[in-house]
Design an enzyme around this catalytic site. Structure first.
Site, PDB file in Angstrom:
ATOM      1  CG  ASN A  83      -2.313   0.529   0.875  1.00 56.37           C
ATOM      2  OD1 ASN A  83      -2.430   1.564   0.218  1.00 56.37           O
ATOM      3  ND2 ASN A  83      -3.354  -0.149   1.330  1.00 56.37           N
ATOM      4  CG  HIS A 113      23.631   5.337  10.312  1.00 59.86           C
ATOM      5  ND1 HIS A 113      24.191   5.825   9.162  1.00 59.86           N
ATOM      6  CD2 HIS A 113      22.305   5.624  10.238  1.00 59.86           C
ATOM      7  CE1 HIS A 113      23.262   6.404   8.421  1.00 59.86           C
ATOM      8  NE2 HIS A 113      22.108   6.289   9.046  1.00 59.86           N
ATOM      9  N   GLY A 140      -0.266  -1.579   8.828  1.00 57.39           N
ATOM     10  CA  GLY A 140       0.223  -0.234   8.579  1.00 57.39           C
ATOM     11  C   GLY A 140       1.186   0.262   9.647  1.00 57.39           C
ATOM     12  CB  ALA A 158      -1.407  -1.544  12.593  1.00 58.77           C
ATOM     13  NE  ARG A 181      -4.952 -13.936  19.627  1.00 56.33           N
ATOM     14  CZ  ARG A 181      -5.529 -13.873  18.433  1.00 56.33           C
ATOM     15  NH1 ARG A 181      -5.412 -14.890  17.595  1.00 56.33           N
ATOM     16  NH2 ARG A 181      -6.227 -12.813  18.072  1.00 56.33           N
TER      17      ARG A 181
END
Length: 203
Positions: A83, A113, A140, A158, A181
């Site tokens: 997305n 880094h 997301g 998310a 779980r």
């Protein structure tokens, strides 16, 4: 060893070395070109991805905007979907299995880094591969850091920050991301029930 070989071996390397800088800029140009295309220009979008990435399946879709610093190190499995606003920092290989789905505003960072401040200031970086298995759903706003492997059939909730390997067939989430779980058929059943039964399931 070249700086490229050091990077792929997981050693500290000079990220500003001339050849790496040139290839990074080329990938930035690809991202710029890709993100300027209209959503209806599906053939042009697919052409760029097939040409630039290491390997792709027959079917894939990456929504715009998309940013990647080394397109040639990314492998897409069959039926890949990402997305809006996916960022891939491919200091090392990034490999997606089949049927991977990625929510909006996610970042996959196969680079980091140096920990030592002096080396970091000198531009030294390290890069470890990221491998995401088959049938994985990433929600997301998820961040996945270098060196992580996510097993088949797993869901990442998310907002998670994934800093260690996640096994197959689990629901995992949080910061840092941990297994919540095992996934079971019951997980989908609640979405096929009436609202009163759903509320009972939540309790």
């Amino acid at each position: 060893m070249t700086e490229e070989q050091k990077a792929l071996a997981g050693l500290l390397y000079d990220a500003e070395e001339e050849d790496l800088s040139r290839r990074r800029q080329y990938s930035q140009e690809l991202s710029f070109e890709y993100n300027r295309l209209s959503p209806s220009q599906t053939e042009e979008r697919e052409k760029i991805i097939r040409k630039a990435m290491k390997k792709t399946g027959k079917k894939f879709r990456i929504e715009e905007p998309f940013h990647c610093d080394f397109w040639e190190r990314v492998t897409l499995g069959e039926n890949f979907f990402a997305n809006y606003n996916l960022v891939i920092l491919a200091g090392n290989e990034v490999v997606f299995g089949d049927n991977v789905m990625i929510g909006p505003n996610c970042g996959i960072y196969a680079a980091g880094h140096a920990f030592d401040a002096g080396r970091r200031a000198a531009g030294l970086e390290y890069a470890l591969p990221v491998r995401i298995g088959n049938n994985v759903w990433i929600g997301g706003h998820v961040a996945i850091v270098s060196g992580v492997t996510i097993g088949d059939d797993t869901i990442i909730a998310a907002g998670s920050v994934v800093v260690t390997d996640i096994p197959p067939n689990v629901l995992a989430g949080g910061n840092p991301c941990r297994v919540i779980r095992q996934i079971s058929p019951r997980d989908d059943e609640k979405y096929m029930e009436d609202p009163q039964k759903k509320e009972k399931y939540r309790r």
